[in-house]
Design a protein around this motif. Structure first.
Motif, PDB file in Angstrom:
ATOM      1  N   SER A   1      41.830 -47.068  13.754  1.00  0.00           N
ATOM      2  CA  SER A   1      40.735 -46.093  13.761  1.00  0.00           C
ATOM      3  C   SER A   1      41.225 -44.787  13.150  1.00  0.00           C
ATOM      4  CB  SER A   1      40.226 -45.850  15.183  1.00  0.00           C
ATOM      5  OG  SER A   1      41.247 -45.305  15.993  1.00  0.00           O
ATOM      6  N   ILE A   2      40.289 -43.999  12.662  1.00  0.00           N
ATOM      7  CA  ILE A   2      40.624 -42.699  12.079  1.00  0.00           C
ATOM      8  C   ILE A   2      39.699 -41.632  12.672  1.00  0.00           C
ATOM      9  CG2 ILE A   2      41.642 -43.469   9.914  1.00  0.00           C
ATOM     10  CD1 ILE A   2      38.922 -43.218   8.599  1.00  0.00           C
ATOM     11  N   PRO A   3      40.260 -40.464  13.011  1.00  0.00           N
ATOM     12  CA  PRO A   3      39.435 -39.402  13.595  1.00  0.00           C
ATOM     13  C   PRO A   3      38.608 -38.688  12.534  1.00  0.00           C
ATOM     14  CG  PRO A   3      41.706 -38.668  13.380  1.00  0.00           C
ATOM     15  CD  PRO A   3      41.681 -40.099  12.935  1.00  0.00           C
ATOM     16  N   THR A   4      37.335 -38.494  12.807  1.00  0.00           N
ATOM     17  CA  THR A   4      36.455 -37.725  11.921  1.00  0.00           C
ATOM     18  C   THR A   4      35.580 -36.822  12.772  1.00  0.00           C
ATOM     19  OG1 THR A   4      34.539 -39.216  11.965  1.00  0.00           O
ATOM     20  CG2 THR A   4      36.325 -39.777  10.427  1.00  0.00           C
ATOM     21  N   GLU A   5      34.761 -35.996  12.098  1.00  0.00           N
ATOM     22  CA  GLU A   5      33.847 -35.127  12.824  1.00  0.00           C
ATOM     23  C   GLU A   5      32.841 -35.939  13.645  1.00  0.00           C
ATOM     24  OE1 GLU A   5      34.443 -35.126   9.622  1.00  0.00           O
ATOM     25  OE2 GLU A   5      34.661 -33.104   8.796  1.00  0.00           O
ATOM     26  N   ARG A   6      32.549 -37.174  13.196  1.00  0.00           N
ATOM     27  CA  ARG A   6      31.592 -38.040  13.889  1.00  0.00           C
ATOM     28  C   ARG A   6      32.222 -38.740  15.089  1.00  0.00           C
ATOM     29  NH1 ARG A   6      29.340 -42.132   9.575  1.00  0.00           N
ATOM     30  NH2 ARG A   6      28.072 -42.780  11.361  1.00  0.00           N
TER      31      ARG A   6
END
Length: 263
Positions: free
Chosen positions: A151-156
């Motif tokens: 997984s990758i962290p994003t604003e969403r």
């Protein structure tokens, strides 16, 4: 806390979260630049070129050039080129991995008869791309993944990472890929080579235990966990091998170093 001669730094969760600056990150890079301490941003993101990564960092106020960036795409391309020069490759991924492969003299082919299959993060992934990759692996191509991040962290929030994409090919073919990015040593060896310092003079800084901190541990490099991203202090300290240090944010490191300087 030891003062190191060189610094290897994660990006997502350590320098920024999407478009949001992490507290203390810019100040820490300013401190390193002011004190002429060499640093490299070591990222598992294979979709962007070093130029694109550096441009984002510069736009956010960080002191950065493309020479400050080591990507899993670069390490992947160098790994393949060392194994077989001018190898043919079917690649899933963005401009970063494709340019890195071409820069190493490798031949990208859109077919299922190739020497290597490389899977990198591809936000435009399709069933057909998966189909060709699976057929190529079944035909004997060496299966490589730029990184295992699920997984990758994003604003969403947390979105599917390259490890999740890679798992489709792995599950379908029954073939386990060679991973290049953190926590593997391949990308760290490239970073050590580029920064030009002994491992005992380096520290790996990051937020995620399973990639950032483990990459340092696996490579014999001290680690500094920042409590600004995914892994919590409580969680990392329960691991069999905890990080060398853990701090709330990088402002704590600056404060310690400046206090140490004034002693």
């Amino acid at each position: 806390m030891k003062k190191y001669k060189g610094y290897l730094l994660d990006l997502d969760g350590t320098m920024y979260a999407g478009t949001r600056l992490i507290e203390g990150a810019k100040e820490f890079i300013d401190y390193l630049a002011l004190n002429q301490l060499p640093y490299l941003f070591v990222t598992n993101n294979a979709s962007k070129t070093p130029e694109e990564v550096s441009a984002k960092l510069s736009a956010m106020g960080f002191v950065s050039t493309p020479d400050n960036v080591v990507t899993s795409a670069m390490a992947t391309a160098m790994y393949i080129a060392a194994e077989k020069s001018e190898a043919s490759v079917y690649v899933i991924g963005g401009t970063g991995i494709k340019k890195a492969l071409e820069d190493e003299g490798l031949v990208i082919k859109d077919e299922e008869h190739v020497d290597y299959v490389v899977v990198g993060l591809d936000v435009d992934i399709t069933y057909e791309k998966y189909a060709v990759a699976c057929l190529a692996v079944r035909n004997g191509a060496t299966f490589i993944s730029t990184n295992p991040d699920v997984s990758i962290p994003t604003e969403r929030g947390f979105l599917p990472g390259n490890g999740a994409l890679t798992s489709v090919v792995a599950v379908s073919t029954g073939v386990v890929p060679v991973f290049i990015g953190k926590p593997e040593q391949h990308i760290m060896n490239k970073a050590v080579e580029l920064i030009g310092l002994p491992k005992e003079d380096l520290v790996m800084i990051g937020d995620l235990y399973m990639t950032d901190i483990m990459s340092g541990i696996n490579s014999g490099i001290d680690t500094l966990h920042v409590q600004t991203g995914v892994s919590t202090y409580e969680a990392v300290m329960q691991e069999a091998v905890p990080p060398t240090y853990s701090v709330k944010n990088l402002l704590e490191v600056i404060a310690y170093y400046e206090g140490e300087t004034h002693e």
